[in-house]
Design an enzyme around this catalytic site. Structure first.
Site: not given
Length: 230
Positions: A96, A109, A113, A145
């Site tokens: 990401s 998160y 990553k 998404s």
């Protein structure tokens, strides 16, 4: 099957849980038994996060790392053993832009990553004796998404209430196409994003002090919107 020359035997779908690391070897062996080889592994499993660190239980961070990081490298380990025997293959990992920069409401998160980026960049240096094995990191920005609907929040039992509008994000089909182009050309790292997110990546890379200043400004507004339910 409807749009190609593939037959039923050319397709195998297996249920897989990235957090069940004990199942990854058997899943890899099932694919090898069916096809005889693995040319490409695309690591594309994971969950994002929407919560402030001070409000978030530590077990959420543990779950994020277990899924996004440990699950990914576990599956990679079993597939890589086969690729080393063949001396060829491609390992594509969907990281990401959050693996390049930091952002509010996604500290766990971002951490997962960043961990993937560090791991695969290091792994690439361990495979110099295998030039036909490619390690490819894909860093998408915002993409349309289901990732928002399934984010981690401040505790494992709570789901997000408002996923917001996604119309401004990159269409999934374009992200997939650019990922395939990057894979076919063996790019070691590809940033796949529209502006202004792509511009912020370059700013973060080449002028980090300005990037920190900008993210502080943007982050303050984002946190205010989050607390207001926007």
């Amino acid at each position: 099957l409807e749009i190609s020359n593939l037959s039923e035997k050319d397709i195998l779908v297996l249920r897989l849980d990235l957090t069940d690391r004990s199942s990854h070897e058997a899943a890899t062996n099932s694919v090898l038994k069916h096809f005889g080889k693995i040319d490409v592994l695309v690591n594309n499993g994971g969950r994002s996060q929407r919560s402030l660190f001070v409000d978030t239980n530590l077990d959420v961070f543990s779950a994020i790392m277990e899924l996004n990081y440990l699950g990914t490298i576990s599956l990679t380990k079993h597939v890589l053993n086969h690729m080393i025997q063949r001396k060829r293959g491609k390992i594509v990992t969907v990281s990401s832009v959050m693996g390049i920069m930091g952002a509010p409401l996604a500290s766990g998160y971002c951490a997962s990553k960043h961990a993937l980026q560090g791991f695969f960049n290091s792994l690439r240096t361990e495979l110099t004796d295998y030039p036909e094995i490619s390690i490819i990191n894909i860093c998408p920005g915002p993409v349309q998404s289901q990732i928002i609907q399934n984010v981690f929040t401040e505790n494992l039992a709570k789901s997000i209430e408002n996923s917001g509008d996604q119309s401004h994000k990159m269409p999934t089909s374009r992200c997939v196409r650019l990922t395939l182009v990057s894979t076919a050309n063996d790019l070691q790292e590809a940033w796949i994003s529209d502006h202004p997110y792509l511009a912020v990546c370059y700013l973060w890379q080449y002028a980090p002090t300005w990037a920190w200043w900008l993210m502080n400004k943007m982050g303050k507004r984002r946190i205010q919107n989050f607390k207001s339910g926007v």
